[in-house]
Design an enzyme around this catalytic site. Structure first.
Site, mmCIF file in Angstrom:
data_model
loop_
_atom_site.group_PDB
_atom_site.id
_atom_site.type_symbol
_atom_site.label_atom_id
_atom_site.label_comp_id
_atom_site.label_asym_id
_atom_site.label_seq_id
_atom_site.Cartn_x
_atom_site.Cartn_y
_atom_site.Cartn_z
ATOM 1 N N LYS A 14 0.738 -1.223 -0.088
ATOM 2 C CA LYS A 14 -0.054 0.090 0.017
ATOM 3 C C LYS A 14 0.770 1.028 -0.030
ATOM 4 O O LYS A 14 0.292 2.300 -0.664
ATOM 5 C CB LYS A 14 -1.080 0.073 1.098
ATOM 6 N N ARG A 89 -7.347 2.219 11.020
ATOM 7 C CA ARG A 89 -7.224 0.878 11.011
ATOM 8 C C ARG A 89 -8.069 0.215 12.134
ATOM 9 O O ARG A 89 -8.275 -1.044 12.446
ATOM 10 C CB ARG A 89 -5.791 0.642 11.704
ATOM 11 N N ARG A 128 10.890 -8.798 2.755
ATOM 12 C CA ARG A 128 11.525 -7.351 3.136
ATOM 13 C C ARG A 128 12.257 -7.454 4.388
ATOM 14 O O ARG A 128 13.194 -6.553 4.424
ATOM 15 C CB ARG A 128 10.168 -6.541 3.187
ATOM 16 N N ARG A 134 13.690 -3.750 8.993
ATOM 17 C CA ARG A 134 12.559 -3.074 9.839
ATOM 18 C C ARG A 134 12.418 -3.927 10.948
ATOM 19 O O ARG A 134 12.275 -5.218 11.250
ATOM 20 C CB ARG A 134 11.414 -2.930 8.861
ATOM 21 N N ARG A 145 0.895 -8.924 13.471
ATOM 22 C CA ARG A 145 0.323 -7.659 12.592
ATOM 23 C C ARG A 145 -0.838 -8.188 11.761
ATOM 24 O O ARG A 145 -1.912 -7.297 11.436
ATOM 25 C CB ARG A 145 1.370 -7.066 11.732
HETATM 26 P P1 AMP Z 1 2.727 0.685 8.570
HETATM 27 O O1 AMP Z 1 3.888 1.396 7.692
HETATM 28 O O2 AMP Z 1 1.455 1.447 7.836
HETATM 29 O O3 AMP Z 1 2.550 -0.651 8.419
HETATM 30 O O4 AMP Z 1 2.586 1.163 9.898
HETATM 31 C C1 AMP Z 1 3.596 0.422 10.993
HETATM 32 C C2 AMP Z 1 3.270 0.597 12.269
HETATM 33 O O5 AMP Z 1 2.837 1.955 12.682
HETATM 34 C C3 AMP Z 1 1.927 -0.299 12.747
HETATM 35 O O6 AMP Z 1 2.299 -1.618 12.805
HETATM 36 C C4 AMP Z 1 1.441 0.313 13.782
HETATM 37 O O7 AMP Z 1 2.243 0.006 15.237
HETATM 38 C C5 AMP Z 1 1.678 1.778 13.691
HETATM 39 N N1 AMP Z 1 0.596 2.710 12.949
HETATM 40 C C6 AMP Z 1 0.390 3.027 11.796
HETATM 41 N N2 AMP Z 1 -0.936 3.568 11.524
HETATM 42 C C7 AMP Z 1 -1.461 3.217 12.335
HETATM 43 C C8 AMP Z 1 -2.775 3.423 12.920
HETATM 44 N N3 AMP Z 1 -3.643 4.074 12.194
HETATM 45 N N4 AMP Z 1 -3.228 3.040 14.173
HETATM 46 C C9 AMP Z 1 -2.291 2.468 15.090
HETATM 47 N N5 AMP Z 1 -1.002 2.027 14.784
HETATM 48 C C10 AMP Z 1 -0.600 2.681 13.401
#
Ligand code: AMP
Length: 192
Positions: A14, A89, A128, A134, A145
């Site tokens: 995404k 989310r 990845r 990461r 996740r």
């Molecule tokens: P992402 O890069 O979108 O996969 O986000 C990485 C991490 O950031 C997630 O696993 C969460 O720990 C945190 N995170 C990102 N967006 C949100 C959200 N909308 N609500 C809660 N945690 C978030």
């Protein structure tokens, strides 16, 4: 004016697609994950707090996340539109975003959901992990996740489906193929 959400499980691509969609439709992409990672790197108080949750593959609590999003969406550069990547989310975040938008007299145009099955996602994420290091990409955290996505974020998808603004996009294929599908999903945004 264009307001788009992109929702997808971890590893669905995404972030990559969000960059392309934002260019195509001329709106700024805002990734909550990226904002958190920037805060973690600069060791801001928000970053120090968020890191504990991110490393465990948990969601950062709604109160911190919601405030961060409200602040970001109050900036001038998103007045005429945005693409939100990774928010909302949880259903509580959906309600909160509804409030932010209602306060500004705004509404969402389209919600795109990228779909990829779990087996493919785990394989991609493990790949990845080796490339980027990461800290939230080891197998136990990856599975957690994904579980959270199914438990919490699918309810978000259901809400937008009920509103008739959800568009599902098959996330299997080359990056270009998936991009083409997202453009088709967003085509109505180009009509006058
Ligand atoms: P992402 O890069 O979108 O996969 O986000 C990485 C991490 O950031 C997630 O696993 C969460 O720990 C945190 N995170 C990102 N967006 C949100 C959200 N909308 N609500 C809660 N945690 C978030």
């Amino acid at each position: 004016m264009t307001r788009i959400l992109i929702i997808g499980p971890p590893g669905s691509g995404k972030g990559t697609q969000a960059e392309r969609i934002s260019e195509r439709f001329g709106v700024i992409a805002i990734s909550t994950g990226d904002i958190f990672r920037t805060n973690v790197q600069s060791k801001t108080p928000l970053g120090v707090e968020a890191k504990k949750y991110m490393d465990a593959g948990d969601f950062v609590p709604d109160n911190l996340t919601n405030k961060m999003v409200r602040d970001r969406l109050s900036e001038a550069d998103v007045k005429d539109g945005f693409l939100l990547d990774g928010y909302p989310r949880t259903t509580a975040q959906v309600d909160y975003l509804d409030e932010i938008l209602a306060d500004g007299g705004q509404k969402l145009d389209v919600v795109m959901q990228l779909t990829v099955d779990d087996r493919e996602l785990v394989a991609r994420l493990l790949g990845r992990a080796q490339e980027t290091g990461r800290s939230d990409d080891n197998e136990a955290v990856i599975r957690h996740r994904l579980d959270l996505y199914h438990e919490q974020t699918e309810a978000v998808v259901a809400k937008y489906t009920a509103r008739g603004i959800l568009s599902q996009v098959d996330g299997i294929g080359t990056v270009d193929e998936v991009t083409e599908r997202t453009f088709l999903a967003g085509q109505s945004l180009l009509l006058p």
